[in-house]
Design an enzyme around this catalytic site. Sequence first.
Site, PDB file in Angstrom:
ATOM      1  N   GLY A 196      27.402 118.216  83.562  1.00  0.00           N
ATOM      2  CA  GLY A 196      28.836 117.416  84.132  1.00  0.00           C
ATOM      3  C   GLY A 196      29.798 119.475  84.140  1.00  0.00           C
ATOM      4  O   GLY A 196      30.446 119.352  84.515  1.00  0.00           O
TER       5      GLY A 196
ATOM      6  N   ASP B  99      30.697 117.342  72.403  1.00  0.00           N
ATOM      7  CA  ASP B  99      31.177 116.148  71.571  1.00  0.00           C
ATOM      8  C   ASP B  99      30.601 116.152  69.986  1.00  0.00           C
ATOM      9  O   ASP B  99      31.622 116.978  68.426  1.00  0.00           O
ATOM     10  CB  ASP B  99      30.552 115.216  72.085  1.00  0.00           C
TER      11      ASP B  99
HETATM   12  P1  IMP Z   1      27.142 115.530  72.503  1.00  0.00           P
HETATM   13  O1  IMP Z   1      25.613 115.907  72.106  1.00  0.00           O
HETATM   14  O2  IMP Z   1      27.771 114.374  71.426  1.00  0.00           O
HETATM   15  O3  IMP Z   1      27.742 117.482  71.920  1.00  0.00           O
HETATM   16  O4  IMP Z   1      27.305 115.745  73.969  1.00  0.00           O
HETATM   17  C1  IMP Z   1      27.436 116.693  74.963  1.00  0.00           C
HETATM   18  C2  IMP Z   1      27.126 115.373  76.154  1.00  0.00           C
HETATM   19  O5  IMP Z   1      27.529 114.448  76.669  1.00  0.00           O
HETATM   20  C3  IMP Z   1      28.350 116.557  77.088  1.00  0.00           C
HETATM   21  O6  IMP Z   1      27.540 117.553  77.910  1.00  0.00           O
HETATM   22  C4  IMP Z   1      29.015 115.626  77.847  1.00  0.00           C
HETATM   23  O7  IMP Z   1      27.258 114.840  79.120  1.00  0.00           O
HETATM   24  C5  IMP Z   1      28.458 114.420  77.827  1.00  0.00           C
HETATM   25  N1  IMP Z   1      30.109 114.037  76.359  1.00  0.00           N
HETATM   26  C6  IMP Z   1      30.432 114.163  75.398  1.00  0.00           C
HETATM   27  N2  IMP Z   1      31.645 112.879  75.582  1.00  0.00           N
HETATM   28  C7  IMP Z   1      31.715 113.055  76.878  1.00  0.00           C
HETATM   29  C8  IMP Z   1      32.845 112.413  77.696  1.00  0.00           C
HETATM   30  O8  IMP Z   1      34.094 112.136  76.312  1.00  0.00           O
HETATM   31  N3  IMP Z   1      32.854 111.950  78.608  1.00  0.00           N
HETATM   32  C9  IMP Z   1      31.981 112.220  79.479  1.00  0.00           C
HETATM   33  N4  IMP Z   1      31.156 113.226  78.528  1.00  0.00           N
HETATM   34  C10 IMP Z   1      30.899 113.031  77.519  1.00  0.00           C
END
Ligand code: IMP
Length: 197
Positions: free
Chosen positions: A59, A118
């Site tokens: 990403g 996130d």
């Molecule tokens: P976390 O572990 O929940 O903080 O999420 C990390 C990863 O989830 C990010 O690096 C993104 O690749 C993916 N992600 C989280 N939220 C989104 C979103 O709204 N759109 C797309 N990818 C997301």
Amino acid sequence: MLRAMNEANSDVWTGGLTNDLSQVLLSEAQIAARVGQLGRQLAADYVEKDPLLVGILSGSFPFIADLVRAMNLALEVDFMAVSSYGDRTSSSGVVRILKDLNTSIAGRHVIVVEDIVDTGLTLHYLYENLRTRQPASLKVCALLDKREARKREVEVDYVGFHCPNEFVVGYGLDYRGRYRNLPFIGVLRPEVYRKAE
Ligand code: IMP
């Protein structure tokens, strides 16, 4: 909606992929302005530190490409690829390293570059993993910070924009591998992912 799309971009981007979006959250111009600011701020903070920027694939690729070109100082770039187990729109916190760094980070000033934080679960895992490799310093720069979704408290030192608690795509962010090529960031209509689940 159409008007917002046109304001954000040329009409090349109306229809097609953009039909799946409910709104444009950040236009190409807004992103460019903020990424430029972040790059200049990082360049000022890392003078003579020869920082190593670690982009988290996939990403972060447009973000880190624009960010380093706004940083007028000597630096290096490396990448890690991680996958987190979970359903397609939420993270489980169990992270697997698919590609590790090519370089040792011991004694280096490291800046982790993420597309979005996130729940914070992925970043927490990465941070703890990198910390054990004894960098001189370890900071995090994320384009988007979805604070309301946090399950794990993590420090994000440089934030591009705060992001509402919705699923967003574009400028590197995907849903099932798609939409990364949109030059702006938009909110994906929930019907699109609900339909697929
Ligand atoms: P976390 O572990 O929940 O903080 O999420 C990390 C990863 O989830 C990010 O690096 C993104 O690749 C993916 N992600 C989280 N939220 C989104 C979103 O709204 N759109 C797309 N990818 C997301």
